[in-house]
Motif scaffolding. Structure first.
Motif, PDB file in Angstrom:
ATOM      1  N   LEU A   3       0.836  -1.191   0.000  1.00 36.64           N
ATOM      2  CA  LEU A   3       0.000   0.000   0.000  1.00 36.64           C
ATOM      3  C   LEU A   3       0.873   1.245   0.000  1.00 36.64           C
ATOM      4  CD1 LEU A   3      -2.645  -1.097   2.660  1.00 36.64           C
ATOM      5  CD2 LEU A   3      -2.946  -1.027   0.188  1.00 36.64           C
ATOM      6  N   GLN A   4       0.575   2.162  -0.875  1.00 40.07           N
ATOM      7  CA  GLN A   4       1.300   3.424  -0.937  1.00 40.07           C
ATOM      8  C   GLN A   4       0.471   4.513  -0.244  1.00 40.07           C
ATOM      9  OE1 GLN A   4       4.427   3.643  -2.338  1.00 40.07           O
ATOM     10  NE2 GLN A   4       4.265   1.420  -2.604  1.00 40.07           N
ATOM     11  N   GLY A   5       1.147   5.448   0.386  1.00 41.10           N
ATOM     12  CA  GLY A   5       0.434   6.584   0.966  1.00 41.10           C
ATOM     13  C   GLY A   5      -0.259   6.306   2.274  1.00 41.10           C
ATOM     14  N   GLY A   6       0.239   5.339   3.055  1.00 40.62           N
ATOM     15  CA  GLY A   6      -0.325   5.097   4.385  1.00 40.62           C
ATOM     16  C   GLY A   6      -0.204   6.354   5.238  1.00 40.62           C
ATOM     17  N   ARG A   7      -1.244   6.634   5.998  1.00 41.84           N
ATOM     18  CA  ARG A   7      -1.271   7.872   6.778  1.00 41.84           C
ATOM     19  C   ARG A   7      -1.034   7.570   8.258  1.00 41.84           C
ATOM     20  NH1 ARG A   7      -6.430  11.382   5.473  1.00 41.84           N
ATOM     21  NH2 ARG A   7      -5.093  12.967   6.450  1.00 41.84           N
ATOM     22  N   TYR A   8      -0.089   8.319   8.846  1.00 40.64           N
ATOM     23  CA  TYR A   8       0.235   8.200  10.267  1.00 40.64           C
ATOM     24  C   TYR A   8       0.137   9.612  10.833  1.00 40.64           C
ATOM     25  CZ  TYR A   8       2.122   4.214   7.800  1.00 40.64           C
ATOM     26  OH  TYR A   8       2.256   3.144   6.948  1.00 40.64           O
ATOM     27  N   LEU A   9      -1.091   9.953  11.216  1.00 43.28           N
ATOM     28  CA  LEU A   9      -1.437  11.318  11.603  1.00 43.28           C
ATOM     29  C   LEU A   9      -1.219  11.524  13.094  1.00 43.28           C
ATOM     30  CD1 LEU A   9      -2.839  14.094  11.075  1.00 43.28           C
ATOM     31  CD2 LEU A   9      -5.036  12.903  11.312  1.00 43.28           C
ATOM     32  N   GLY A  10      -0.469  12.563  13.440  1.00 47.01           N
ATOM     33  CA  GLY A  10      -0.225  12.895  14.837  1.00 47.01           C
ATOM     34  C   GLY A  10      -0.843  14.240  15.185  1.00 47.01           C
ATOM     35  N   LEU A  11      -1.688  14.267  16.203  1.00 43.64           N
ATOM     36  CA  LEU A  11      -2.335  15.503  16.647  1.00 43.64           C
ATOM     37  C   LEU A  11      -1.812  15.846  18.041  1.00 43.64           C
ATOM     38  CD1 LEU A  11      -6.059  14.771  15.636  1.00 43.64           C
ATOM     39  CD2 LEU A  11      -4.286  15.879  14.273  1.00 43.64           C
ATOM     40  N   THR A  12      -1.276  17.042  18.198  1.00 46.14           N
ATOM     41  CA  THR A  12      -0.755  17.427  19.500  1.00 46.14           C
ATOM     42  C   THR A  12      -1.114  18.876  19.789  1.00 46.14           C
ATOM     43  OG1 THR A  12       1.217  17.422  20.916  1.00 46.14           O
ATOM     44  CG2 THR A  12       1.526  18.086  18.616  1.00 46.14           C
ATOM     45  N   GLU A  13      -0.600  19.417  20.887  1.00 49.41           N
ATOM     46  CA  GLU A  13      -0.821  20.825  21.231  1.00 49.41           C
ATOM     47  C   GLU A  13       0.402  21.329  21.990  1.00 49.41           C
ATOM     48  OE1 GLU A  13      -1.843  22.248  24.441  1.00 49.41           O
ATOM     49  OE2 GLU A  13      -1.739  20.413  25.596  1.00 49.41           O
ATOM     50  N   PRO A  14       0.628  22.646  21.984  1.00 49.70           N
ATOM     51  CA  PRO A  14       1.881  23.186  22.521  1.00 49.70           C
ATOM     52  C   PRO A  14       2.183  22.807  23.962  1.00 49.70           C
ATOM     53  CG  PRO A  14       0.727  24.877  21.275  1.00 49.70           C
ATOM     54  CD  PRO A  14      -0.216  23.707  21.389  1.00 49.70           C
ATOM     55  N   GLY A  15       1.141  22.717  24.808  1.00 47.96           N
ATOM     56  CA  GLY A  15       1.369  22.447  26.218  1.00 47.96           C
ATOM     57  C   GLY A  15       1.868  21.055  26.508  1.00 47.96           C
ATOM     58  N   ILE A  16       1.734  20.147  25.541  1.00 52.44           N
ATOM     59  CA  ILE A  16       2.086  18.753  25.821  1.00 52.44           C
ATOM     60  C   ILE A  16       3.155  18.212  24.878  1.00 52.44           C
ATOM     61  CG2 ILE A  16       0.510  17.412  24.349  1.00 52.44           C
ATOM     62  CD1 ILE A  16      -0.385  16.007  27.018  1.00 52.44           C
ATOM     63  N   ILE A  17       3.485  18.965  23.812  1.00 53.65           N
ATOM     64  CA  ILE A  17       4.394  18.428  22.790  1.00 53.65           C
ATOM     65  C   ILE A  17       5.768  18.129  23.355  1.00 53.65           C
ATOM     66  CG2 ILE A  17       5.112  20.710  21.927  1.00 53.65           C
ATOM     67  CD1 ILE A  17       5.197  19.454  19.116  1.00 53.65           C
ATOM     68  N   ALA A  18       6.258  18.944  24.297  1.00 53.06           N
ATOM     69  CA  ALA A  18       7.588  18.695  24.854  1.00 53.06           C
ATOM     70  C   ALA A  18       7.607  17.442  25.718  1.00 53.06           C
ATOM     71  CB  ALA A  18       8.053  19.900  25.663  1.00 53.06           C
ATOM     72  N   ALA A  19       6.464  17.128  26.347  1.00 54.57           N
ATOM     73  CA  ALA A  19       6.377  15.921  27.163  1.00 54.57           C
ATOM     74  C   ALA A  19       6.148  14.689  26.310  1.00 54.57           C
ATOM     75  CB  ALA A  19       5.250  16.058  28.181  1.00 54.57           C
ATOM     76  N   GLU A  20       5.582  14.881  25.130  1.00 54.18           N
ATOM     77  CA  GLU A  20       5.327  13.770  24.215  1.00 54.18           C
ATOM     78  C   GLU A  20       5.832  14.172  22.830  1.00 54.18           C
ATOM     79  OE1 GLU A  20       1.300  12.153  26.491  1.00 54.18           O
ATOM     80  OE2 GLU A  20       1.132  13.039  24.513  1.00 54.18           O
ATOM     81  N   ALA A  21       7.151  14.251  22.690  1.00 51.55           N
ATOM     82  CA  ALA A  21       7.750  14.643  21.412  1.00 51.55           C
ATOM     83  C   ALA A  21       7.288  13.690  20.313  1.00 51.55           C
ATOM     84  CB  ALA A  21       9.274  14.616  21.520  1.00 51.55           C
ATOM     85  N   PRO A  22       7.030  14.198  19.099  1.00 51.11           N
ATOM     86  CA  PRO A  22       6.533  13.347  18.019  1.00 51.11           C
ATOM     87  C   PRO A  22       7.466  12.174  17.740  1.00 51.11           C
ATOM     88  CG  PRO A  22       6.424  15.662  17.399  1.00 51.11           C
ATOM     89  CD  PRO A  22       7.196  15.595  18.679  1.00 51.11           C
ATOM     90  N   ASN A  23       6.885  11.004  17.495  1.00 52.94           N
ATOM     91  CA  ASN A  23       7.718   9.870  17.103  1.00 52.94           C
ATOM     92  C   ASN A  23       8.026   9.968  15.606  1.00 52.94           C
ATOM     93  OD1 ASN A  23       5.991   7.913  15.401  1.00 52.94           O
ATOM     94  ND2 ASN A  23       4.651   8.285  17.160  1.00 52.94           N
ATOM     95  N   PRO A  24       9.116   9.380  15.142  1.00 55.56           N
ATOM     96  CA  PRO A  24       9.560   9.596  13.761  1.00 55.56           C
ATOM     97  C   PRO A  24       8.694   8.956  12.682  1.00 55.56           C
ATOM     98  CG  PRO A  24      11.006   8.044  14.903  1.00 55.56           C
ATOM     99  CD  PRO A  24      10.077   8.605  15.929  1.00 55.56           C
ATOM    100  N   ILE A  25       7.725   8.122  13.077  1.00 48.87           N
ATOM    101  CA  ILE A  25       6.863   7.488  12.070  1.00 48.87           C
ATOM    102  C   ILE A  25       5.781   8.454  11.582  1.00 48.87           C
ATOM    103  CG2 ILE A  25       5.304   5.530  11.619  1.00 48.87           C
ATOM    104  CD1 ILE A  25       6.831   4.031  13.834  1.00 48.87           C
TER     105      ILE A  25
END
Length: 458
Positions: free
Chosen positions: A209-231
């Motif tokens: 499958l091409q174009g699989g979507r791995y969508l990450g939704l975050t917000e400024p207050g929590i992004i430093a505690a839950e840094a985005p994973n590389p996928i």
């Protein structure tokens, strides 16, 4: 664990992912401007550059890189970022890792757009409909909404600090979802937010499958505690936790809830509060609670807590599946067929759940001060969906006290929050929170014993 102190100086430009900024926008973001927007972008950028770090404490990361700077330069062909004393792990042989660069410019895009939209006369943040319209525009600007694509976005919620067995289980579930051509949306961090994406990438590759979507939704207050994973290949930073939660239920077609702590309980209660609203009674929205066999006590405790506080009506909105990734994926795939037919019959968009009623109380940002936490109405005197909303706010405050820089500072200055309510609500709440602590589902700073940021008072 403190982040490594290896640093690098670099300059980086986007690859067709960001339109040029105006001089005013560049000034807003520069350290010479008002400062607030720059500090917000700096914090988000630092979290993204720390992707893969083991620290989940925003304060620890910011303190480790106090000399980190990011400068925005406007040029004829676009925007260039100058990074000073940036974490070296974000680079390979002097070149920034591609996924890190994508997410860095996604953060710039979202922060600039959010700021410009909030000052726009077109945006109405005083009504429920206006707030939903705002969330829609934020997602559309991020190119997250894709018209015509059939419902297949599965939201996965759960803890960022889970056991190895639970993490492996989330990968197995993600793999089964991916084999059925389903996409994954999470809070974009580690743990449960990474596992399903990792499993789905392998399954998508197996199915070619091409174009699989791995969508990450975050917000400024929590992004430093839950840094985005590389996928994550689509990152969206919403302005606050309420916009983030609404984005989950508007773009997601079904939700899987894995083991977690206070943050997961907050998300679950938010969802139940919406699904329990009388106007949403007939809207199909598949929800599955799941985990490995070792997590069965956690699932039972959460189920019992919902029954004790919100009743059987709330429990009817989800299924529980223990230690069976295939069954989880089958139930979700079956549920998405009902979602597809419902949307088609009512001419609702596949890409944004317009028909779901979300009351203003669920949309207004909750500021977890000691006064606001103590004033929460945790009583059966309010309708069940409102009680769910207030319980959600209680857990939101606990999350803030655990991992958000502002919340941590408040607890350090004034001691634990006090949470008041009816005894038959406070007792199960206390039991659930105590179980989270005993199961190590609360944040443990530096590996130390957990010190509660709350006190339950009945």
């Amino acid at each position: 664990m403190a982040p490594s102190r290896q640093v690098i100086n670099a300059q980086v430009s986007p690859k067709g992912s960001l339109e040029t900024l105006s001089q005013r926008e560049v000034q807003q973001l520069s350290a010479a401007g008002s400062g607030n927007l720059y500090q917000l972008f700096r914090q988000c950028a630092l979290a993204i550059l720390n992707t893969g770090a083991h620290s989940d404490n925003a304060k620890t990361i910011l303190e480790a890189y106090q000399d980190f700077e990011i400068r925005i330069h406007q040029q004829d062909r676009g925007v260039r970022l100058e990074l000073v004393n940036a974490p070296a792990d974000a680079f390979v042989d002097g070149e920034m890792i591609a996924s890190t660069r994508e997410m860095l410019f996604s953060a710039l895009r979202d922060i600039v757009y959010t700021e410009s939209e909030q000052s726009s006369l077109r945006i109405d943040l005083e009504s429920s409909e206006g707030i939903t319209d705002y969330v829609f525009h934020l997602l559309r600007n991020a190119r997250t909404l894709r018209a015509g694509v059939e419902p297949k976005m599965v939201v996965c919620w759960g803890g960022h600090s889970i056991s190895t067995e639970e993490y492996k289980y989330t990968k197995k579930v993600g793999h089964e979802l991916g084999l059925r051509n389903l996409d994954i949306c999470t809070g974009c961090g580690p743990g449960v937010m990474k596992g399903p994406m990792k499993g789905a990438t392998i399954a998508h590759a197996k199915q070619r499958l091409q174009g699989g979507r791995y969508l990450g939704l975050t917000e400024p207050g929590i992004i430093a505690a839950e840094a985005p994973n590389p996928i994550v290949n689509e990152l969206v930073i919403l302005p606050d936790i309420e916009k983030r939660l609404e984005a989950f239920v508007r773009v997601g077609h079904g939700i899987i809830i894995f083991p977690g702590g206070a943050g997961t309980a907050e998300e679950f209660l938010y969802l139940l509060g919406i699904l329990m609203h009388p106007d949403n009674r007939d809207i199909p929205f598949p929800v599955v609670l799941t985990g490995p066999q070792s997590a069965a006590p956690y699932l039972e405790q959460l189920h019992a807590f919902i029954g004790a506080t919100l009743g059987e009506a709330a429990q009817r909105h989800y299924q529980i599946v223990v230690n069976d990734p295939v069954e989880v994926a089958r139930q979700m795939a079956q549920g998405l067929k009902a979602v597809k037919q419902f949307r088609r019959d009512r001419h609702d968009a596949f890409h944004f759940n317009w028909l779901l009623r979300i009351e203003e109380g669920f949309q207004r940002p909750f500021d977890p001060t000691h006064e606001n936490m103590a004033a929460l109405q945790l009583t059966h005197a309010v309708p069940p969906h409102e009680l769910a909303a207030n319980l959600r706010r209680a857990f939101s405050g606990i999350v803030a006290g655990n991992v958000k820089a502002k919340g941590i500072q408040l607890i350090e200055e004034r001691g634990p929050y006090e949470i008041h309510g009816d005894p038959d609500i406070m007792r199960p709440l206390d039991r659930l929170l105590q179980a989270f602590v005993e199961q190590h589902r609360m944040k443990l700073p530096g590996g130390a014993a957990y010190e509660p940021c709350y006190r339950v008072v009945s």
